[in-house]
Every structure is written in C-alpha cells, then in structure tokens.
Write an enzyme that holds these catalytic residues in place. Structure first.
Site, PDB file in Angstrom:
ATOM      1  N   ASP A 183      -1.536   6.395   6.715  1.00 59.08           N
ATOM      2  CA  ASP A 183      -2.621   5.582   6.189  1.00 59.08           C
ATOM      3  C   ASP A 183      -2.945   4.522   7.233  1.00 59.08           C
ATOM      4  O   ASP A 183      -2.268   3.507   7.332  1.00 59.08           O
ATOM      5  CB  ASP A 183      -2.210   4.932   4.859  1.00 59.08           C
ATOM      6  CG  ASP A 183      -3.260   3.990   4.313  1.00 59.08           C
ATOM      7  OD1 ASP A 183      -4.330   3.835   4.948  1.00 59.08           O
ATOM      8  OD2 ASP A 183      -3.028   3.396   3.241  1.00 59.08           O
TER       9      ASP A 183
ATOM     10  N   TRP B 149       0.819  -1.217   0.000  1.00 60.46           N
ATOM     11  CA  TRP B 149       0.000   0.000   0.000  1.00 60.46           C
ATOM     12  C   TRP B 149       0.848   1.261   0.000  1.00 60.46           C
ATOM     13  O   TRP B 149       0.501   2.253  -0.650  1.00 60.46           O
ATOM     14  CB  TRP B 149      -0.974  -0.027   1.176  1.00 60.46           C
ATOM     15  CG  TRP B 149      -2.040  -1.050   0.956  1.00 60.46           C
ATOM     16  CD1 TRP B 149      -2.212  -2.226   1.619  1.00 60.46           C
ATOM     17  CD2 TRP B 149      -3.058  -1.019  -0.059  1.00 60.46           C
ATOM     18  NE1 TRP B 149      -3.274  -2.922   1.097  1.00 60.46           N
ATOM     19  CE2 TRP B 149      -3.810  -2.215   0.069  1.00 60.46           C
ATOM     20  CE3 TRP B 149      -3.406  -0.102  -1.051  1.00 60.46           C
ATOM     21  CZ2 TRP B 149      -4.894  -2.511  -0.762  1.00 60.46           C
ATOM     22  CZ3 TRP B 149      -4.476  -0.394  -1.892  1.00 60.46           C
ATOM     23  CH2 TRP B 149      -5.211  -1.579  -1.737  1.00 60.46           C
TER      24      TRP B 149
ATOM     25  N   LYS C  12     -12.446  -1.996   7.289  1.00 63.92           N
ATOM     26  CA  LYS C  12     -11.704  -2.932   8.125  1.00 63.92           C
ATOM     27  C   LYS C  12     -12.104  -2.796   9.594  1.00 63.92           C
ATOM     28  O   LYS C  12     -12.577  -3.751  10.202  1.00 63.92           O
ATOM     29  CB  LYS C  12     -10.200  -2.730   7.941  1.00 63.92           C
ATOM     30  CG  LYS C  12      -9.766  -2.861   6.465  1.00 63.92           C
ATOM     31  CD  LYS C  12      -8.312  -2.536   6.252  1.00 63.92           C
ATOM     32  CE  LYS C  12      -7.961  -2.431   4.775  1.00 63.92           C
ATOM     33  NZ  LYS C  12      -8.149  -3.685   4.026  1.00 63.92           N
TER      34      LYS C  12
END
Length: 361
Positions: free
Chosen positions: A173, A102, A197
């Site tokens: 993030d 990511w 999530k």
C-alpha cells in the site's frame, strides 16, 4: 488570492503548475471545445489523455511490460478487499505486517476472505514507532502473498528497506509514498495507491499488478473487484474517474520536468532532513519515531507542553501554515510534506516553530 502552505495528509496539496494548467484547460481542452470532465471516456480525446498518462507513469516508475496499470475507483480501502479477493485463492492464506493504522485496517478486511497470519506486529505499548529489522521477520511457506504498508501516514513510520519475501509476491500500500523516490517495481507483485497524496485528487486509485497475479479470483468476486475485468477493458469497464485521471497525467508530466523520481527523492530527502533537524535540535519539540524508521512524507511531532497545542495551531494558521493538527488517534502535530509541498513551505514551518519556541518555551 494568496496560496497557503497546506500540510494536509490527504487530500493534499497539488503542484501549482498543475492547477494552473488545469485552470487554463477547464473550458476547452486543446481546442476540443470541451472540458475534460465533459468528455466521453471512450472518445478519442480522453483516450489520448489516458494513454499518455499511463505511458508517463510507466516511464517514471520503470514499470515492466509484464505489469498492468489500472486506473480505478474506490480508494486504497477498496483494495483492502480486492487484494485478497484476487490473490488469496491460490492457497487461502496470506501474511500481513502490522505496523500502523492503515495496515491494521487492511488486516481486518483480509481476514474476511482467508487465513491471515500477522507475521510482523510492531505495536509496543499501544503505539507504532518502528519496524522490524530487514532480517527480523519470516514468511509463511504457504502464503499466497505478503502485504505491508511502506509508509504509515498517521504514525509517520516508514520502512527503510523493501522486505525480502522470496518467491512469495510482495504487495504494498503505497498511498502516501508512491512517486516520492525511485522504486524497484519488479520486487513487487502488486502496488496500489490512493491518489490524494502524491498523484492527484481524491477519487482515483492506481493498481500496478504483475500479469501472473491476474485472473484467479475467489468465487463470487464481483466484476468490479476482479482485476481481470479492468485489465481486459483497459480500465474502461465502467466510467472511470476521468478528471482525476487527467490531473494525475498532469502531475506525471510535472514530475518528469522536475527530474523524475530521482530528482524528487533529492528534494524530499532534503525537506524531511530540515524538519527533523529542527525537531531534534530542540527540547521544545519531539518526534516519537525511531530515527531509522522516520517517514519522508509524514512528520509527526509533539510539543513539550501539550496545553500549547491549540495556540500553536492558531498561530500557525495565521502564518498561512495550515492543516498541521495530528491525527486524533495520536495527537500532537503532523506535517505532511508530499511532492507538491515546496521546500519554501518547510522553511517557513521551521522558522515558525523556532519563533513559537522562543516566545513560549
């Protein structure tokens, strides 16, 4: 219908209590005669839902008053562009930590908008299994911000510390780690997270940004990517993801009832320890991540004989242990054990792993 244990990395399991309340309120939210998904986002009913959700999130995370909380669309991937659009213009430069899949995507997008220095590159032999020591990196003096990914969902690599960046704003993030434990928000300039999530359903993105970082975007930044647009409009510039916002609010209340983030940290640490202990005690299973950098949320593991992978997944599914297949880029297995995964789910997985090893080892 029986519920399974869903170990998906995202969209991930939601707390059953939250789903039950949403089910009970589906046709009629608190006597309004409407479902939340039918409400005007500017009506008094939804405005009260939105305000309460933000207040509860601020309380859970102890977010200072000089930070805006934005409820947006586009996922964390849109923020890969929005962050440089809004922040990099101060100097034209930014530092990024490259610690997994990511952060690699965030770097590629940021390079479209300015001069990006990869001040940390943790890849070794094509893999990401660790992060640098807390004193193992430097920050560029001219960086407008430093970006990192505290938890790499795919590789299961987590920072055990908050990087010290001095006066340079730290951007994180937190899609796969937000709300899993207490957080010192003032250490950050900006925190962002996709909801799917630990927050709620896919479609909602939360941005927590310090006031002084708002209002100086790059020229030609679209209104929808300008944080000032959403801050001034209370996240109501356009029609927001109202139902996702509502469900996130229910999750925030569920977290408060669980003892807040300190309470969740105790549960999450215990869940992770049980699974890692089972892996480490076996010669049949292995985790590739350096012990100090292991994720609480995403636990990858491999079998000693990869030809057994398909059978492991088949039998796990039959035991109602679902979505354990590892990401295609790393293979093996991955158990994502976010807040909504009950401890009984981890216990069931550990028991299954022991039995599978007994019969196949």
């Amino acid at each position: 219908m029986a519920r399974v244990y869903n170990f998906s990395a995202g969209p991930a399991a939601l707390p059953e209590e939250v789903l039950e309340q949403a089910q009970a309120e589906m046709l009629d939210w608190q006597g309004s005669g409407m479902s939340v998904m039918e409400m005007s986002h500017r009506g008094k009913e939804f405005m009260s839902i939105a305000a309460q959700a933000e207040a509860d999130l601020r309380e859970l995370m102890a977010i200072p008053e000089n930070y805006k909380v934005l409820f947006l669309q586009g996922g964390a991937s849109s923020q890969f562009a929005a962050i440089p659009m809004n922040l990099i213009g101060r100097t034209g430069k930014a530092d990024y930590f490259r610690t997994g899949s990511w952060s690699k995507k965030a770097i590629a997008e940021a390079k479209r908008f300015g001069d990006v220095t990869v001040s940390v590159d943790a890849e070794q032999d094509g893999k990401f299994t660790s992060v640098p020591a807390a004193d193992g990196f430097s920050v560029s003096a001219e960086a407008a911000y430093v970006h990192y990914t505290p938890n790499e969902t795919i590789e299961g690599v987590e920072f055990p510390y908050i990087p010290a960046t001095g006066d340079v704003p730290l951007v994180a993030d937190m899609s796969s780690t937000i709300l899993s434990r207490p957080l010192d928000v003032p250490r950050y300039g900006l925190i962002y997270a996709g909801a799917q999530k630990n927050i709620g359903p896919a479609g909602l993105t939360i941005v927590i940004v310090r006031d002084d970082l708002i209002g100086k975007p790059l020229d030609r930044t679209p209104a929808m990517f300008n944080y000032l647009t959403h801050a001034d409009a209370g996240s109501m510039y356009n029609t927001p993801p109202t139902y996702g916002w509502y469900l996130a609010g229910l999750v925030f209340k569920w977290l408060k009832a669980k003892g807040g983030l300190a309470g969740m940290a105790e549960i999450n640490q215990r869940k992770a320890a049980k699974l890692y202990d089972a892996i480490d005690a076996s010669a049949f299973y292995a985790n590739p991540v350096d012990t100090a950098c292991r994720s609480w949320m995403n636990v990858p593991f491999t079998l000693a004989d990869s030809s057994l992978d398909a059978e492991f997944l088949k039998q796990a599914g039959e035991a109602d242990l679902k979505t354990l297949k590892g990401h295609r880029s790393v293979g093996g297995m991955r158990a994502s054990i976010y807040n909504a995964m009950p401890e009984s789910g981890v216990d069931a997985l550990v028991e299954f792993m022991a039995e599978f090893e007994r019969t196949n080892g």
